[in-house]
Design an enzyme around this catalytic site. Structure first.
Site, PDB file in Angstrom:
ATOM      1  N   GLY A  20       0.788  -1.232   0.000  1.00  0.00           N
ATOM      2  CA  GLY A  20       0.000   0.000   0.000  1.00  0.00           C
ATOM      3  C   GLY A  20       0.816   1.276   0.000  1.00  0.00           C
ATOM      4  O   GLY A  20       0.258   2.367   0.053  1.00  0.00           O
ATOM      5  N   GLU A  36       5.066  -6.014   2.117  1.00  0.00           N
ATOM      6  CA  GLU A  36       4.748  -6.656   0.834  1.00  0.00           C
ATOM      7  C   GLU A  36       4.247  -5.618  -0.147  1.00  0.00           C
ATOM      8  O   GLU A  36       3.097  -5.648  -0.571  1.00  0.00           O
ATOM      9  CB  GLU A  36       3.719  -7.776   1.053  1.00  0.00           C
ATOM     10  CG  GLU A  36       2.530  -7.307   1.856  1.00  0.00           C
ATOM     11  CD  GLU A  36       1.609  -8.430   2.308  1.00  0.00           C
ATOM     12  OE1 GLU A  36       2.098  -9.538   2.558  1.00  0.00           O
ATOM     13  OE2 GLU A  36       0.403  -8.163   2.416  1.00  0.00           O
ATOM     14  N   GLY A  73       3.932  -3.760  -3.678  1.00  0.00           N
ATOM     15  CA  GLY A  73       3.945  -4.067  -5.096  1.00  0.00           C
ATOM     16  C   GLY A  73       4.171  -2.781  -5.871  1.00  0.00           C
ATOM     17  O   GLY A  73       5.226  -2.537  -6.455  1.00  0.00           O
ATOM     18  N   ARG A  74       3.153  -1.938  -5.815  1.00  0.00           N
ATOM     19  CA  ARG A  74       3.147  -0.686  -6.576  1.00  0.00           C
ATOM     20  C   ARG A  74       4.417   0.138  -6.372  1.00  0.00           C
ATOM     21  O   ARG A  74       4.981   0.665  -7.329  1.00  0.00           O
ATOM     22  CB  ARG A  74       1.937   0.149  -6.117  1.00  0.00           C
ATOM     23  CG  ARG A  74       1.677   1.389  -6.921  1.00  0.00           C
ATOM     24  CD  ARG A  74       0.602   2.269  -6.243  1.00  0.00           C
ATOM     25  NE  ARG A  74      -0.477   1.505  -5.661  1.00  0.00           N
ATOM     26  CZ  ARG A  74      -1.612   1.191  -6.299  1.00  0.00           C
ATOM     27  NH1 ARG A  74      -1.806   1.574  -7.531  1.00  0.00           N
ATOM     28  NH2 ARG A  74      -2.554   0.483  -5.684  1.00  0.00           N
ATOM     29  N   TYR A 128     -11.080   2.851 -11.917  1.00  0.00           N
ATOM     30  CA  TYR A 128     -11.032   3.701 -10.712  1.00  0.00           C
ATOM     31  C   TYR A 128     -11.044   5.189 -11.039  1.00  0.00           C
ATOM     32  O   TYR A 128     -10.939   6.015 -10.138  1.00  0.00           O
ATOM     33  CB  TYR A 128      -9.745   3.448  -9.912  1.00  0.00           C
ATOM     34  CG  TYR A 128      -9.421   2.028  -9.574  1.00  0.00           C
ATOM     35  CD1 TYR A 128     -10.285   1.270  -8.780  1.00  0.00           C
ATOM     36  CD2 TYR A 128      -8.236   1.437 -10.001  1.00  0.00           C
ATOM     37  CE1 TYR A 128      -9.968  -0.033  -8.435  1.00  0.00           C
ATOM     38  CE2 TYR A 128      -7.908   0.135  -9.662  1.00  0.00           C
ATOM     39  CZ  TYR A 128      -8.781  -0.595  -8.884  1.00  0.00           C
ATOM     40  OH  TYR A 128      -8.459  -1.881  -8.542  1.00  0.00           O
ATOM     41  N   CYS A 174     -16.082  -1.254 -26.829  1.00  0.00           N
ATOM     42  CA  CYS A 174     -17.453  -0.755 -26.885  1.00  0.00           C
ATOM     43  C   CYS A 174     -17.942  -0.584 -25.451  1.00  0.00           C
ATOM     44  O   CYS A 174     -18.795  -1.334 -24.966  1.00  0.00           O
ATOM     45  CB  CYS A 174     -18.345  -1.721 -27.650  1.00  0.00           C
ATOM     46  SG  CYS A 174     -17.765  -1.925 -29.331  1.00  0.00           S
ATOM     47  N   GLU A 175     -17.321   0.355 -24.797  1.00  0.00           N
ATOM     48  CA  GLU A 175     -17.525   0.576 -23.366  1.00  0.00           C
ATOM     49  C   GLU A 175     -17.009   1.989 -23.145  1.00  0.00           C
ATOM     50  O   GLU A 175     -15.822   2.258 -23.350  1.00  0.00           O
ATOM     51  CB  GLU A 175     -16.687  -0.477 -22.608  1.00  0.00           C
ATOM     52  CG  GLU A 175     -16.569  -0.298 -21.138  1.00  0.00           C
ATOM     53  CD  GLU A 175     -17.905  -0.294 -20.440  1.00  0.00           C
ATOM     54  OE1 GLU A 175     -18.283   0.796 -19.982  1.00  0.00           O
ATOM     55  OE2 GLU A 175     -18.568  -1.344 -20.364  1.00  0.00           O
TER      56      GLU A 175
HETATM   57  C1  LIG Z   1      -2.489  -5.995  -3.384  1.00  0.00           C
HETATM   58  C2  LIG Z   1      -1.800  -6.399  -2.130  1.00  0.00           C
HETATM   59  C3  LIG Z   1      -0.519  -5.930  -1.834  1.00  0.00           C
HETATM   60  C4  LIG Z   1       0.214  -4.944  -2.690  1.00  0.00           C
HETATM   61  O1  LIG Z   1      -0.403  -3.718  -2.734  1.00  0.00           O
HETATM   62  P1  LIG Z   1       0.391  -2.472  -3.367  1.00  0.00           P
HETATM   63  O2  LIG Z   1      -0.622  -1.383  -3.345  1.00  0.00           O
HETATM   64  O3  LIG Z   1       0.769  -2.866  -4.749  1.00  0.00           O
HETATM   65  O4  LIG Z   1       1.566  -2.209  -2.505  1.00  0.00           O
HETATM   66  C5  LIG Z   1       0.098  -6.398  -0.704  1.00  0.00           C
HETATM   67  N1  LIG Z   1      -0.515  -7.284   0.115  1.00  0.00           N
HETATM   68  C6  LIG Z   1      -1.741  -7.755  -0.120  1.00  0.00           C
HETATM   69  C7  LIG Z   1      -2.340  -8.721   0.815  1.00  0.00           C
HETATM   70  C8  LIG Z   1      -2.432  -7.321  -1.249  1.00  0.00           C
HETATM   71  O5  LIG Z   1      -3.662  -7.793  -1.477  1.00  0.00           O
END
Ligand SMILES: *Cc1c(COP(=O)(O)O)cnc(C)c1O
Length: 422
Positions: free
Chosen positions: A230, A271, A273-274, A313, A340-341
């Site tokens: 997050g 954890e 990602g983004r 979003y 088509c959306e």
């Molecule tokens: C989606 C998710 C993440 C990664 O979220 P980011 O916004 O990409 O950092 C980490 N942990 C869990 C459990 C998720 O569902």
């Protein structure tokens, strides 16, 4: 602060040759940028012994990317059987993999335990009785509900489907211990694309307090606390990036204080990602149609199958025209795909330099939750993925989908169940 200048400079000489070789549209990811962010993350938390990032596979589930993560010392956060398979294909085993599913199925429990296992992160207390075998190490995802730590307001977790409620959490660990677990982790995930690092500090504080509470109740100590993902990136040009080093310092101080009071502190894990890959990818498309009706529409050869976030979003993704990055934005246009959306739009009423057919249009910050979220509605296929290596080479890391891929599920053995009673 979308796509960095350094990424722009690395991409510039490679872009037209890559278009000629591979064709548009494609996502292209910047290895150097990903590694730089990985180093910055490790530096920021170097004061915390045992710190580890588990890259959230769903953000960019490509084997070439996952092997970079493993090389950087990161593990993987998986939440499906496919993500487990990808993490293992990249070489992740056992403690390298955190399995954070929700609404978990029996097949998922089996996959999580297979092939060297994973760290099982249970989303609910009821899953204790559905875990085929209690692993030695167990983790629970915590949902604080309406509880607050300090003055911080962290999301609206009481409405979320995730995690174990506060009134259940001590009991969850007690039951896990009674069923044979002897090593423990504690997890939560409360933020999404959060640019204020103080949320993460408050999340860490909350988990430390809770770890102390559970320890007082049960005498167990925690091996790690996982503050989830997050961490945000500034999609908008005028937003400031998250202050990673302040986050590292403040969380480091909290863990040091916990250790001085209790003689032991868990490792910090996260954890993201983004944050790791988001800014290090762009979607490169070609303008193919220009349409002047009540508004001007610039039509690209890419659509929502390549990037859902704007349509789904209303998310902002910065857009530039290759070779005219600094040209004045003298037009206001909608940048659209071919679905088509009507929400198949990468940008709505966006000031941009005039775009003509044949221009290369770059949609920024597609390195996370971009290709992976794409869908096939309308029979629109997902594009290829390229990796800009540190050497400057451009490597195909996923081919574009074909109609054969799309129709693969129409290849099946005919099978009819006769009407009941016959
Ligand atoms: C989606 C998710 C993440 C990664 O979220 P980011 O916004 O990409 O950092 C980490 N942990 C869990 C459990 C998720 O569902």
């Amino acid at each position: 602060m979308p796509m960095s200048n350094a990424f722009q400079e690395r991409l510039a000489p490679a872009l037209e040759p890559a278009v000629r070789r591979f064709g548009t549209p494609f996502h292209i990811y910047d290895e150097a940028g990903i590694r730089e962010t990985g180093r910055a993350l490790k530096d920021a938390f170097s004061g915390l012994p045992g710190f580890r990032e588990y890259f959230a596979v769903k953000a960019l589930p490509n084997p070439a990317i996952l092997s970079i993560m493993l090389q950087m010392g990161f593990g993987f956060d998986c939440s499906s059987v496919a993500e487990l398979a990808l993490a293992r294909r990249a070489g992740g085993r056992g403690m390298d993999i955190m399995f954070t599913s929700n609404n978990t199925s029996p097949e998922e429990f089996v996959a999580a335990a297979a092939d060297g296992g994973s760290i099982l992160n249970l989303d609910d207390i009821s899953l204790l009785d559905k875990t085929p075998e209690m692993p030695e190490l167990i983790c629970f995802r915590y949902n604080p509900g309406d509880r607050r730590t300090g003055n911080a307001i962290i999301g609206a977790p009481a409405e979320a489907k995730y995690g174990v409620a506060h009134h259940q959490i001590v009991d969850a660990y007690r039951r896990a211990r009674d069923r044979g677990a002897s090593r423990f982790g504690l997890h939560t995930m409360l933020a999404s694309n959060e640019l204020d690092y103080r949320y993460m500090v408050e999340t860490a504080r909350m988990l430390l307090d809770l770890a102390g509470e559970i320890r007082d109740a049960l005498g167990i100590s925690f091996e790690f606390l996982n503050i989830g993902g997050g961490l945000g990136i500034p999609y908008l040009p005028d937003k400031k990036p998250l202050d990673l080093s302040a986050m590292g310092r403040k969380i480091g101080a909290l863990f040091a204080d916990f250790k001085s009071r209790r003689g032991h502190a868990p490792a910090l894990t996260m954890e993201s990602g983004r944050y790791i890959t988001g800014p290090h990818g762009v979607l490169v498309a070609t303008a193919i149609n220009r349409k002047e009706i009540y508004r001007t529409h610039v039509g690209l050869d890419a659509c929502m199958s390549a990037l859902m976030r704007p349509g789904m979003y209303g998310a902002y993704h910065h857009i530039t025209v290759f070779g005219r990055e600094n040209a004045p934005a003298t037009e206001v246009v909608d940048v659209v795909g071919a679905l088509c959306e009507n929400n198949d739009k990468f940008a709505i009423q966006r000031p941009l330099p005039p775009i003509a057919d044949g221009d290369r249009v770059l949609i920024h910050d597609t390195g996370a939750h971009g290709h992976s979220m794409g869908f096939n509605y309308n029979g629109r296929l997902r594009p290829r993925e390229l990796l800009l290596r540190e050497s400057g080479a451009v490597e195909l890391i996923r081919r574009a989908e074909t109609l054969e891929d799309h129709f693969a599920t129409l290849n099946y053995q005919p099978d009819v169940l006769a009407p009941a009673g016959h």
